[in-house]
Design a protein around this motif. Structure first.
Motif, PDB file in Angstrom:
ATOM      1  N   ARG A  95      17.989 -13.995  13.505  1.00 32.61           N
ATOM      2  CA  ARG A  95      16.923 -13.928  11.148  1.00 32.61           C
ATOM      3  C   ARG A  95      15.950 -12.890  12.036  1.00 32.61           C
ATOM      4  N   LEU A  96      15.314 -12.845  13.216  1.00 27.49           N
ATOM      5  CA  LEU A  96      14.344 -11.711  13.957  1.00 27.49           C
ATOM      6  C   LEU A  96      14.074 -10.926  12.568  1.00 27.49           C
ATOM      7  N   GLN A  97      15.352 -10.293  12.316  1.00 27.96           N
ATOM      8  CA  GLN A  97      15.231  -9.002  11.152  1.00 27.96           C
ATOM      9  C   GLN A  97      14.495  -9.011   9.951  1.00 27.96           C
ATOM     10  N   GLU A  98      15.406 -10.397   9.139  1.00 25.12           N
ATOM     11  CA  GLU A  98      14.828 -11.030   8.366  1.00 25.12           C
ATOM     12  C   GLU A  98      13.831 -11.500   8.090  1.00 25.12           C
ATOM     13  N   PHE A  99      13.068 -11.868   9.024  1.00 24.65           N
ATOM     14  CA  PHE A  99      11.535 -12.970   8.245  1.00 24.65           C
ATOM     15  C   PHE A  99      10.829 -11.368   8.653  1.00 24.65           C
ATOM     16  N   ARG A 100      11.062  -9.840   9.804  1.00 19.32           N
ATOM     17  CA  ARG A 100      10.206  -8.555   9.619  1.00 19.32           C
ATOM     18  C   ARG A 100      10.767  -7.858   8.027  1.00 19.32           C
ATOM     19  N   ASP A 101      11.785  -8.392   8.074  1.00 18.62           N
ATOM     20  CA  ASP A 101      11.536  -7.443   6.187  1.00 18.62           C
ATOM     21  C   ASP A 101      11.298  -8.187   5.180  1.00 18.62           C
ATOM     22  N   GLN A 102      11.044  -9.500   5.668  1.00 20.84           N
ATOM     23  CA  GLN A 102      10.212 -10.171   4.411  1.00 20.84           C
ATOM     24  C   GLN A 102       9.035  -9.933   4.673  1.00 20.84           C
ATOM     25  N   PHE A 103       8.074  -9.601   5.446  1.00 27.98           N
ATOM     26  CA  PHE A 103       6.878  -9.925   5.908  1.00 27.98           C
ATOM     27  C   PHE A 103       6.295  -8.765   4.912  1.00 27.98           C
ATOM     28  N   LEU A 104       7.975  -7.471   5.638  1.00 29.80           N
ATOM     29  CA  LEU A 104       7.035  -5.783   5.317  1.00 29.80           C
ATOM     30  C   LEU A 104       6.852  -5.608   3.477  1.00 29.80           C
ATOM     31  N   ARG A 105       8.096  -6.938   3.260  1.00 31.81           N
ATOM     32  CA  ARG A 105       8.547  -6.317   0.945  1.00 31.81           C
ATOM     33  C   ARG A 105       7.500  -7.261   0.880  1.00 31.81           C
ATOM     34  N   VAL A 106       6.377  -8.212   1.392  1.00 34.58           N
ATOM     35  CA  VAL A 106       5.366  -9.280   0.574  1.00 34.58           C
ATOM     36  C   VAL A 106       4.176  -8.823   0.796  1.00 34.58           C
ATOM     37  N   ALA A 107       3.953  -8.417   2.348  1.00 37.93           N
ATOM     38  CA  ALA A 107       2.797  -7.568   2.750  1.00 37.93           C
ATOM     39  C   ALA A 107       2.271  -6.370   2.187  1.00 37.93           C
ATOM     40  N   ASN A 108       4.103  -5.453   1.866  1.00 37.53           N
ATOM     41  CA  ASN A 108       3.727  -4.453   1.560  1.00 37.53           C
ATOM     42  C   ASN A 108       2.105  -3.387   1.925  1.00 37.53           C
ATOM     43  N   PRO A 109       2.275  -3.827   3.847  1.00 33.14           N
ATOM     44  CA  PRO A 109       1.696  -2.967   4.484  1.00 33.14           C
ATOM     45  C   PRO A 109       1.416  -1.476   4.091  1.00 33.14           C
ATOM     46  N   VAL A 110       0.121  -0.348   3.844  1.00 28.66           N
ATOM     47  CA  VAL A 110      -0.030   0.843   4.193  1.00 28.66           C
ATOM     48  C   VAL A 110       0.835   0.895   5.932  1.00 28.66           C
ATOM     49  N   GLU A 111       1.190   1.951   5.760  1.00 32.36           N
ATOM     50  CA  GLU A 111       1.989   2.955   7.138  1.00 32.36           C
ATOM     51  C   GLU A 111       3.088   1.674   7.712  1.00 32.36           C
ATOM     52  N   PRO A 112       3.824   1.074   7.136  1.00 28.68           N
ATOM     53  CA  PRO A 112       4.721  -0.088   7.268  1.00 28.68           C
ATOM     54  C   PRO A 112       5.663   0.415   8.876  1.00 28.68           C
ATOM     55  N   ALA A 113       5.452   1.491   8.989  1.00 30.35           N
ATOM     56  CA  ALA A 113       6.608   1.973   9.993  1.00 30.35           C
ATOM     57  C   ALA A 113       5.398   1.604  11.479  1.00 30.35           C
ATOM     58  N   SER A 114       4.452   1.961  10.934  1.00 34.18           N
ATOM     59  CA  SER A 114       3.175   1.768  12.203  1.00 34.18           C
ATOM     60  C   SER A 114       2.923   0.407  12.376  1.00 34.18           C
ATOM     61  N   PHE A 115       3.213  -0.734  11.488  1.00 35.84           N
ATOM     62  CA  PHE A 115       2.530  -1.899  11.436  1.00 35.84           C
ATOM     63  C   PHE A 115       2.944  -2.797  12.663  1.00 35.84           C
ATOM     64  N   PRO A 116       2.066  -3.046  13.685  1.00 38.84           N
ATOM     65  CA  PRO A 116       2.109  -3.977  14.933  1.00 38.84           C
ATOM     66  C   PRO A 116       2.965  -5.010  14.175  1.00 38.84           C
ATOM     67  N   PHE A 117       4.239  -5.147  14.953  1.00 35.38           N
ATOM     68  CA  PHE A 117       5.354  -6.669  15.276  1.00 35.38           C
ATOM     69  C   PHE A 117       5.115  -6.793  16.882  1.00 35.38           C
ATOM     70  N   ILE A 118       4.985  -7.991  17.053  1.00 34.50           N
ATOM     71  CA  ILE A 118       5.039  -8.676  18.714  1.00 34.50           C
ATOM     72  C   ILE A 118       6.552  -9.459  18.373  1.00 34.50           C
ATOM     73  N   VAL A 119       7.467  -9.659  19.238  1.00 29.46           N
ATOM     74  CA  VAL A 119       8.180 -10.176  18.903  1.00 29.46           C
ATOM     75  C   VAL A 119       7.910 -11.000  20.627  1.00 29.46           C
ATOM     76  N   ILE A 120       8.158 -12.749  20.679  1.00 23.56           N
ATOM     77  CA  ILE A 120       8.118 -13.678  21.323  1.00 23.56           C
ATOM     78  C   ILE A 120       9.693 -14.071  21.739  1.00 23.56           C
ATOM     79  N   GLY A 121      10.915 -13.915  22.727  1.00 22.72           N
ATOM     80  CA  GLY A 121      11.377 -14.795  23.372  1.00 22.72           C
ATOM     81  C   GLY A 121      11.115 -15.964  23.873  1.00 22.72           C
ATOM     82  N   ASN A 122      10.840 -17.591  23.185  1.00 21.61           N
ATOM     83  CA  ASN A 122      10.046 -18.529  23.834  1.00 21.61           C
ATOM     84  C   ASN A 122      11.291 -19.195  24.369  1.00 21.61           C
ATOM     85  N   LYS A 123      11.034 -19.928  25.617  1.00 13.67           N
ATOM     86  CA  LYS A 123      11.451 -21.002  25.573  1.00 13.67           C
ATOM     87  C   LYS A 123      12.426 -20.523  26.947  1.00 13.67           C
TER      88      LYS A 123
END
Length: 188
Positions: A95-123
């Motif tokens: 589901r990581l891609q789903e959440f990333r795509d949803q964020f980009l679609r809704v937030a609509n950041p300037v320069e989406p290709a450079s927007f900082p995403f950090i992924v955490i593998g927990n547990k």
């Protein structure tokens, strides 16, 4: 006073988002799972190069369709997005891609290709149930231009290092002049 940095934390149910946030905020671990019923923000100051920067960290409801629309309003103006998955759950990772795509679609950041995403593998503390290897997660993140960290909210492995990186990413995005032009950063 430095400008407040906004971080959004996204991920599926039981990925450990709230547990990580509690570890970052007050260095505690809550062993019982309690479903987050509504998005909420928590504030924490993080020192970067000797200067305190206030972070507004948004804890989100994990993947419940009936409330997801309520969460969208705070995606905007984020400085960083954190995506969290449980290393023992294939669905959580998928589901990581789903959440990333949803964020980009809704937030609509300037320069989406450079927007900082950090992924955490927990547990990562539960080695017996792990199914997502570090190599697989790293490959996914490299392909999508995201930083990857592994940690455990339970035993406090790597949690403060991750928070420092999140704060740095949010600060860099904020300082790049993108604020006020869409979205800055979100943490999941």
């Amino acid at each position: 006073m430095p400008q407040q940095l906004k971080v959004v934390v996204l991920g599926g149910e039981q990925a450990g988002k709230t547990a990580l946030i509690h570890r970052w905020i007050d260095d505690t671990f809550v062993p019982r799972y309690k479903l987050t019923s509504a998005p909420e923000s928590i504030e924490k100051e993080v020192a970067i190069e000797g200067k305190a920067h206030p972070l507004q960290i948004w804890d989100t409801v994990g993947g419940q369709q009936r409330v997801e629309n309520l969460e969208f309003s705070f995606y905007r103006d984020a400085d960083c997005c954190v995506l969290v998955f449980d290393v023992s759950s294939q669905r959580s990772f998928d589901r990581l891609q789903e959440f990333r795509d949803q964020f980009l679609r809704v937030a609509n950041p300037v320069e989406p290709a450079s927007f900082p995403f950090i992924v955490i593998g927990n547990k990562i503390d539960d080695r017996d149930t792990r199914i997502i290897s570090p190599k697989r997660a790293e490959q996914y993140c490299q392909k999508n231009h995201m930083r990857y960290f592994e940690c455990s909210a339970r035993d406090n492995t790597n949690t403060s290092e991750v928070l420092q990186d999140i704060a740095r990413a949010a600060l860099l995005r904020h300082q790049s002049g993108s604020e006020g032009q869409g979205c800055r950063c979100t943490i999941m």
